[in-house]
Design a protein around this motif. Structure first.
Motif, short mmCIF file in Angstrom:
data_model
loop_
_atom_site.label_atom_id
_atom_site.label_comp_id
_atom_site.label_asym_id
_atom_site.label_seq_id
_atom_site.Cartn_x
_atom_site.Cartn_y
_atom_site.Cartn_z
N ILE A 143 3.70 -18.33 -14.12
CA ILE A 143 3.21 -18.55 -12.76
C ILE A 143 2.13 -19.63 -12.76
N LYS B 229 4.49 -9.62 -6.55
CA LYS B 229 5.64 -9.30 -7.41
C LYS B 229 6.52 -8.29 -6.70
N VAL C 255 -0.44 -13.48 -6.11
CA VAL C 255 0.91 -13.27 -6.66
C VAL C 255 1.49 -11.99 -6.09
N VAL D 249 2.44 -16.76 -4.28
CA VAL D 249 3.59 -16.91 -5.18
C VAL D 249 4.38 -15.61 -5.13
N THR D 250 5.61 -15.69 -4.71
CA THR D 250 6.46 -14.51 -4.69
C THR D 250 7.42 -14.59 -5.87
N THR D 251 7.46 -13.53 -6.63
CA THR D 251 8.28 -13.56 -7.85
C THR D 251 8.71 -12.15 -8.24
N ASN E 143 14.25 -15.26 -7.64
CA ASN E 143 13.61 -16.58 -7.73
C ASN E 143 12.12 -16.46 -7.52
N THR E 144 11.45 -17.52 -7.91
CA THR E 144 10.01 -17.58 -7.69
C THR E 144 9.76 -18.68 -6.67
N TYR E 145 9.02 -18.38 -5.64
CA TYR E 145 8.68 -19.47 -4.73
C TYR E 145 7.23 -19.41 -4.26
N THR F 117 7.95 -11.44 -14.23
CA THR F 117 7.55 -12.84 -14.49
C THR F 117 6.19 -12.88 -15.17
N GLN G 34 13.41 -9.36 -6.99
CA GLN G 34 13.19 -10.76 -6.61
C GLN G 34 13.67 -11.64 -7.76
#
Ligand SMILES: [Zn+2]
Length: 212
Positions: free
Chosen positions: A46, A16, A14, A35-37, A22-24, A41, A20
């Motif tokens: 996640i 973070k 992950v 996972v970029t968020t 959106n999460t993609y 979050t 940021q």
């Protein structure tokens, strides 16, 4: 967090980032699911996102693995080929090159070749086997830690799809090894004697396969 797919574990990383929104999810070249968020979050979100998108992530892993594998060369029956992408349908081999188009499903092709070849070799080796054994049924699948498995109760021999990439002699060795288990369920001296009865130079292949 980790994700299981095809008997393999993939790390979920992950990232973070401040700002940021959106999460993609991506699968990177190193095969880590990333996972970029945003900073805030929650972990549960996640986790749920990864679970809900499991099928999609598996597809991304397949795509990356194919890419990685193609960069390492395309292996078929012990030979290495350079992949050349072209517009032609299907697959063609010319010298040390293999021509395929972008949509070509290599794994599907490997499976098709394996189904034919593995059964052919199984039948040949079964017919010349030095002892009477029950006729085994054949399964083929991708395995990460074994070349073959023999279920001595059901007489099912499972062969690793990866064998299609190696010289056919390794396939023969694995088939003889697994068929020998139908007489000796263990790796006793008598077991190895039986393998040797059917493949006198088996030690060479056994030792080389350990190194793969
Ligand atoms: Zn064994």
């Amino acid at each position: 967090m980790q994700l299981m797919y095809n008997d393999k574990k993939y790390d979920v990383v992950v990232e973070k980032k401040r700002g940021q929104k959106n999460t993609y999810i991506r699968v990177k070249k190193d095969l880590k699911v990333t996972v970029t968020t945003g900073l805030l979050t929650p972990h549960i979100f996640i986790e749920r996102l990864v679970n809900d998108n499991y099928q999609r992530i598996c597809k991304m892993i397949d795509f990356q693995e194919t890419k990685v594998r193609n960069n390492n060369g395309f292996f078929y029956l012990g030979k290495q080929y350079v992949v050349v992408y072209c517009d032609n349908e299907g697959i063609s081999f010319v010298g040390d090159k293999v021509y395929i188009n972008n949509n070509f499903d290599i794994d599907k092709w490997y499976k098709k070749q394996a189904k034919k070849l593995f059964l052919e070799r199984l039948n040949t080796l079964y017919n010349s086997f030095s002892r009477k054994i029950p006729y085994p049924s054949l399964r083929i699948r991708k395995m990460t830690s074994r070349w073959g498995v023999c279920n001595v109760n059901t007489h099912v021999i499972t062969l690793n799809l990866e064998l299609i990439k190696r010289d056919v002699t390794y396939l023969d060795y694995v088939i003889i090894h697994e068929m020998s288990h139908l007489i000796h369920g263990n790796h006793s001296n008598r077991f190895w004697a039986l393998v040797g009865e059917n493949m006198p130079n088996y030690k060479k292949y056994r030792d080389e396969m350990k190194e793969f």
